[in-house]
Motif scaffolding. Sequence first.
Motif, PDB file in Angstrom:
ATOM      1  N   ASN A   1       0.863  -1.255   0.001  1.00 21.89           N
ATOM      2  CA  ASN A   1      -0.099   0.094   0.118  1.00 21.89           C
ATOM      3  C   ASN A   1       0.827   1.357  -0.146  1.00 21.89           C
ATOM      4  OD1 ASN A   1      -3.205  -0.440   0.447  1.00 21.89           O
ATOM      5  ND2 ASN A   1      -2.044  -2.083   1.551  1.00 21.89           N
ATOM      6  N   ASN A   2       2.060   1.306  -0.770  1.00 20.14           N
ATOM      7  CA  ASN A   2       2.941   2.309  -0.735  1.00 20.14           C
ATOM      8  C   ASN A   2       3.374   3.047   0.745  1.00 20.14           C
ATOM      9  OD1 ASN A   2       2.883   2.291  -3.658  1.00 20.14           O
ATOM     10  ND2 ASN A   2       0.920   3.038  -3.573  1.00 20.14           N
ATOM     11  N   ALA A   3       3.712   2.094   1.378  1.00 23.11           N
ATOM     12  CA  ALA A   3       4.047   2.563   2.785  1.00 23.11           C
ATOM     13  C   ALA A   3       3.000   3.356   3.475  1.00 23.11           C
ATOM     14  CB  ALA A   3       5.483   3.383   2.605  1.00 23.11           C
ATOM     15  N   VAL A   4       1.681   2.891   3.470  1.00 18.08           N
ATOM     16  CA  VAL A   4       0.488   3.538   4.250  1.00 18.08           C
ATOM     17  C   VAL A   4      -0.153   2.331   4.640  1.00 18.08           C
ATOM     18  CG1 VAL A   4      -1.376   4.938   3.876  1.00 18.08           C
ATOM     19  CG2 VAL A   4       0.602   5.618   2.739  1.00 18.08           C
ATOM     20  N   CYS A   5      -1.165   2.597   6.005  1.00 18.23           N
ATOM     21  CA  CYS A   5      -1.541   1.443   6.575  1.00 18.23           C
ATOM     22  C   CYS A   5      -2.939   1.204   6.434  1.00 18.23           C
ATOM     23  CB  CYS A   5      -1.330   1.780   8.137  1.00 18.23           C
ATOM     24  SG  CYS A   5       0.538   1.137   8.740  1.00 18.23           S
ATOM     25  N   ASN A   6      -3.406   1.784   5.131  1.00 13.50           N
ATOM     26  CA  ASN A   6      -4.738   1.443   4.778  1.00 13.50           C
ATOM     27  C   ASN A   6      -5.193   0.070   5.163  1.00 13.50           C
ATOM     28  OD1 ASN A   6      -3.659   3.905   3.103  1.00 13.50           O
ATOM     29  ND2 ASN A   6      -6.216   3.888   2.589  1.00 13.50           N
ATOM     30  N   GLY A   7      -4.499  -0.949   4.241  1.00 17.98           N
ATOM     31  CA  GLY A   7      -4.794  -2.483   4.579  1.00 17.98           C
ATOM     32  C   GLY A   7      -4.691  -2.671   5.800  1.00 17.98           C
ATOM     33  N   ASN A   8      -3.560  -2.310   6.588  1.00 17.47           N
ATOM     34  CA  ASN A   8      -3.269  -2.886   8.012  1.00 17.47           C
ATOM     35  C   ASN A   8      -4.566  -2.385   8.815  1.00 17.47           C
ATOM     36  OD1 ASN A   8      -0.683  -1.948   6.645  1.00 17.47           O
ATOM     37  ND2 ASN A   8      -0.224  -3.761   7.779  1.00 17.47           N
ATOM     38  N   MET A   9      -4.687  -0.987   8.756  1.00 24.38           N
ATOM     39  CA  MET A   9      -5.921  -0.400   9.494  1.00 24.38           C
ATOM     40  C   MET A   9      -7.140  -1.293   9.347  1.00 24.38           C
ATOM     41  SD  MET A   9      -5.023   1.883  11.856  1.00 24.38           S
ATOM     42  CE  MET A   9      -6.688   2.455  12.226  1.00 24.38           C
ATOM     43  N   ASP A  10      -7.534  -1.371   7.924  1.00 16.42           N
ATOM     44  CA  ASP A  10      -8.852  -2.278   7.868  1.00 16.42           C
ATOM     45  C   ASP A  10      -8.906  -3.410   8.570  1.00 16.42           C
ATOM     46  OD1 ASP A  10      -9.856  -0.097   6.268  1.00 16.42           O
ATOM     47  OD2 ASP A  10      -9.388  -0.859   4.287  1.00 16.42           O
ATOM     48  N   TYR A  11      -7.876  -4.181   8.280  1.00 17.67           N
ATOM     49  CA  TYR A  11      -7.774  -5.608   9.042  1.00 17.67           C
ATOM     50  C   TYR A  11      -7.831  -5.376  10.498  1.00 17.67           C
ATOM     51  CZ  TYR A  11      -6.337 -10.229  10.214  1.00 17.67           C
ATOM     52  OH  TYR A  11      -6.436 -11.621  10.805  1.00 17.67           O
ATOM     53  N   TRP A  12      -7.012  -4.459  11.119  1.00 18.12           N
ATOM     54  CA  TRP A  12      -6.992  -4.162  12.553  1.00 18.12           C
ATOM     55  C   TRP A  12      -8.527  -3.885  12.999  1.00 18.12           C
ATOM     56  CZ3 TRP A  12      -2.416  -0.673  13.541  1.00 18.12           C
ATOM     57  CH2 TRP A  12      -1.401  -1.528  14.184  1.00 18.12           C
ATOM     58  N   LEU A  13      -9.282  -3.027  12.378  1.00 17.97           N
ATOM     59  CA  LEU A  13     -10.516  -2.648  12.741  1.00 17.97           C
ATOM     60  C   LEU A  13     -11.879  -3.739  12.431  1.00 17.97           C
ATOM     61  CD1 LEU A  13     -10.752   0.968  10.892  1.00 17.97           C
ATOM     62  CD2 LEU A  13     -10.763   0.552  13.654  1.00 17.97           C
ATOM     63  N   ASP A  14     -11.245  -4.733  11.674  1.00 16.29           N
ATOM     64  CA  ASP A  14     -12.380  -5.566  11.427  1.00 16.29           C
ATOM     65  C   ASP A  14     -11.914  -6.810  12.438  1.00 16.29           C
ATOM     66  OD1 ASP A  14     -13.730  -4.705   9.210  1.00 16.29           O
ATOM     67  OD2 ASP A  14     -12.562  -5.299   7.627  1.00 16.29           O
ATOM     68  N   ASN A  15     -10.714  -7.126  12.623  1.00 15.26           N
ATOM     69  CA  ASN A  15     -10.347  -7.894  13.722  1.00 15.26           C
ATOM     70  C   ASN A  15      -9.641  -7.450  14.847  1.00 15.26           C
ATOM     71  OD1 ASN A  15     -11.022 -10.569  11.585  1.00 15.26           O
ATOM     72  ND2 ASN A  15      -9.917  -8.784  10.466  1.00 15.26           N
ATOM     73  N   PRO A  16     -10.031  -6.869  15.782  1.00 12.11           N
ATOM     74  CA  PRO A  16      -9.398  -6.038  16.712  1.00 12.11           C
ATOM     75  C   PRO A  16      -8.460  -6.943  17.896  1.00 12.11           C
ATOM     76  CG  PRO A  16     -11.687  -6.033  17.227  1.00 12.11           C
ATOM     77  CD  PRO A  16     -11.653  -6.595  15.864  1.00 12.11           C
ATOM     78  N   ASP A  17      -8.940  -8.192  17.810  1.00 14.73           N
ATOM     79  CA  ASP A  17      -8.310  -9.156  18.785  1.00 14.73           C
ATOM     80  C   ASP A  17      -7.246 -10.110  17.980  1.00 14.73           C
ATOM     81  OD1 ASP A  17      -9.473  -8.335  21.254  1.00 14.73           O
ATOM     82  OD2 ASP A  17     -11.467  -9.423  20.353  1.00 14.73           O
ATOM     83  N   ALA A  18      -7.033  -9.909  16.708  1.00 14.57           N
ATOM     84  CA  ALA A  18      -6.248 -10.886  15.871  1.00 14.57           C
ATOM     85  C   ALA A  18      -4.629 -10.461  16.479  1.00 14.57           C
ATOM     86  CB  ALA A  18      -6.652 -10.812  14.327  1.00 14.57           C
ATOM     87  N   THR A  19      -3.915 -11.514  16.370  1.00 10.74           N
ATOM     88  CA  THR A  19      -2.386 -11.395  16.572  1.00 10.74           C
ATOM     89  C   THR A  19      -1.646 -11.923  15.383  1.00 10.74           C
ATOM     90  OG1 THR A  19      -2.634 -13.312  17.842  1.00 10.74           O
ATOM     91  CG2 THR A  19      -2.476 -11.311  19.176  1.00 10.74           C
ATOM     92  N   GLU A  20      -2.305 -12.047  14.361  1.00 19.05           N
ATOM     93  CA  GLU A  20      -1.784 -12.662  13.043  1.00 19.05           C
ATOM     94  C   GLU A  20      -2.606 -11.956  11.948  1.00 19.05           C
ATOM     95  OE1 GLU A  20      -1.911 -16.965  11.006  1.00 19.05           O
ATOM     96  OE2 GLU A  20      -0.481 -16.846  12.582  1.00 19.05           O
ATOM     97  N   HIS A  21      -2.057 -11.637  10.740  1.00 15.47           N
ATOM     98  CA  HIS A  21      -2.513 -11.132   9.745  1.00 15.47           C
ATOM     99  C   HIS A  21      -1.793 -11.563   8.492  1.00 15.47           C
ATOM    100  CE1 HIS A  21      -3.325  -7.183   7.097  1.00 15.47           C
ATOM    101  NE2 HIS A  21      -3.855  -8.258   6.743  1.00 15.47           N
ATOM    102  N   ASP A  22      -2.596 -12.378   7.717  1.00 16.25           N
ATOM    103  CA  ASP A  22      -2.084 -13.348   6.622  1.00 16.25           C
ATOM    104  C   ASP A  22      -0.715 -13.966   6.915  1.00 16.25           C
ATOM    105  OD1 ASP A  22      -4.232 -12.299   5.158  1.00 16.25           O
ATOM    106  OD2 ASP A  22      -3.180 -10.854   3.998  1.00 16.25           O
ATOM    107  N   GLY A  23      -0.547 -14.597   8.190  1.00 17.95           N
ATOM    108  CA  GLY A  23       0.431 -15.325   8.324  1.00 17.95           C
ATOM    109  C   GLY A  23       1.709 -14.874   9.063  1.00 17.95           C
ATOM    110  N   ALA A  24       1.291 -13.563   9.282  1.00 19.06           N
ATOM    111  CA  ALA A  24       2.453 -12.435   9.973  1.00 19.06           C
ATOM    112  C   ALA A  24       1.914 -12.142  11.367  1.00 19.06           C
ATOM    113  CB  ALA A  24       2.701 -11.467   9.221  1.00 19.06           C
ATOM    114  N   ALA A  25       2.992 -12.442  12.283  1.00 19.28           N
ATOM    115  CA  ALA A  25       2.620 -12.001  13.633  1.00 19.28           C
ATOM    116  C   ALA A  25       2.102 -10.542  13.834  1.00 19.28           C
ATOM    117  CB  ALA A  25       3.670 -12.442  14.634  1.00 19.28           C
ATOM    118  N   ILE A  26       1.233 -10.049  14.409  1.00 24.30           N
ATOM    119  CA  ILE A  26       0.999  -8.603  14.528  1.00 24.30           C
ATOM    120  C   ILE A  26       0.729  -8.445  16.032  1.00 24.30           C
ATOM    121  CG2 ILE A  26       0.264  -8.249  12.343  1.00 24.30           C
ATOM    122  CD1 ILE A  26      -2.523  -8.223  13.359  1.00 24.30           C
TER     123      ILE A  26
END
Length: 266
Positions: free
Chosen positions: A139-164
């Motif tokens: 996303n060109n060093a912008v957190c659009n995709g990361n934020m959308d995932y966070w907001l949809d999955n606030p308790d998730a500690t993994e995002h597409d196989g990566a620890a977050i």
Amino acid sequence: MYKEGVVVMTNRKMTNRKILVFSRHGKAPQREDGGSIDSLVPETVTDLYTRVGCPLQAFVTEQGITAERTYLHHSPAVRTRYTGEAILAGAFNLQPRSGENPPRSIDDLSNYNFRNDTYTDPRLFFGKPYINMTVYNANNAVCNGNMDYWLDNPDATEHDGAAIESYRSVEARVSTATKDALQRLMNNDWDGYDFGVLITHAGLIDTVATTLIGTAQRVEKCADIGGGFAMAQGAQLVIDKTATGVYTAHVERDGQRYKVDLDKLR
């Protein structure tokens, strides 16, 4: 002065407007993996001074703002401090001890006498782990995709196989840091600082915006706050006190205005 976490200002002109500038740090040199080196590229220093700082001179002059009634709140990374200093140099039209305005590098910032208070806050720094860097880089060093995932999955500690870091964790620390920044302005019923600058990082600055804007509207996607913040992008929280003593607040970003409910941030 600052005593036991309470800001007390004396011998001061009362203002009817206060501003908190909040921003992602300026453009930083990049590592091959897409992460930032803890510095700023020279041209971003001039850009921050000119584009962000100088337009604030009208506010500083009209409201009688002084550096002593101003604070800089940043993460432990020095690029966040440099970003705030470039903005403050422009806002107060500071004159360097040597050389001339505008500053053209981080070295030039050492030529200014900054009299504002400064707070270094680890809550505004990255967690370990933090975000999925593959999504971030895509996303060109912008957190659009990361934020959308966070907001949809606030308790998730993994995002597409990566620890977050879970958004629940990010939100808890960043929202309290944001409320502390606001409290410095609103302390003792308007008797705190008059002007603040808060500088942090990708994802965290988006969470600051979500904390503020989310008090008055639902924030379900990053688009609800105007999209992710690129490096050197920011916004302003503007707080006004009416003649009847009522406080109103809104966030201004890229020509858009978002209402803020201050009662939900106390």
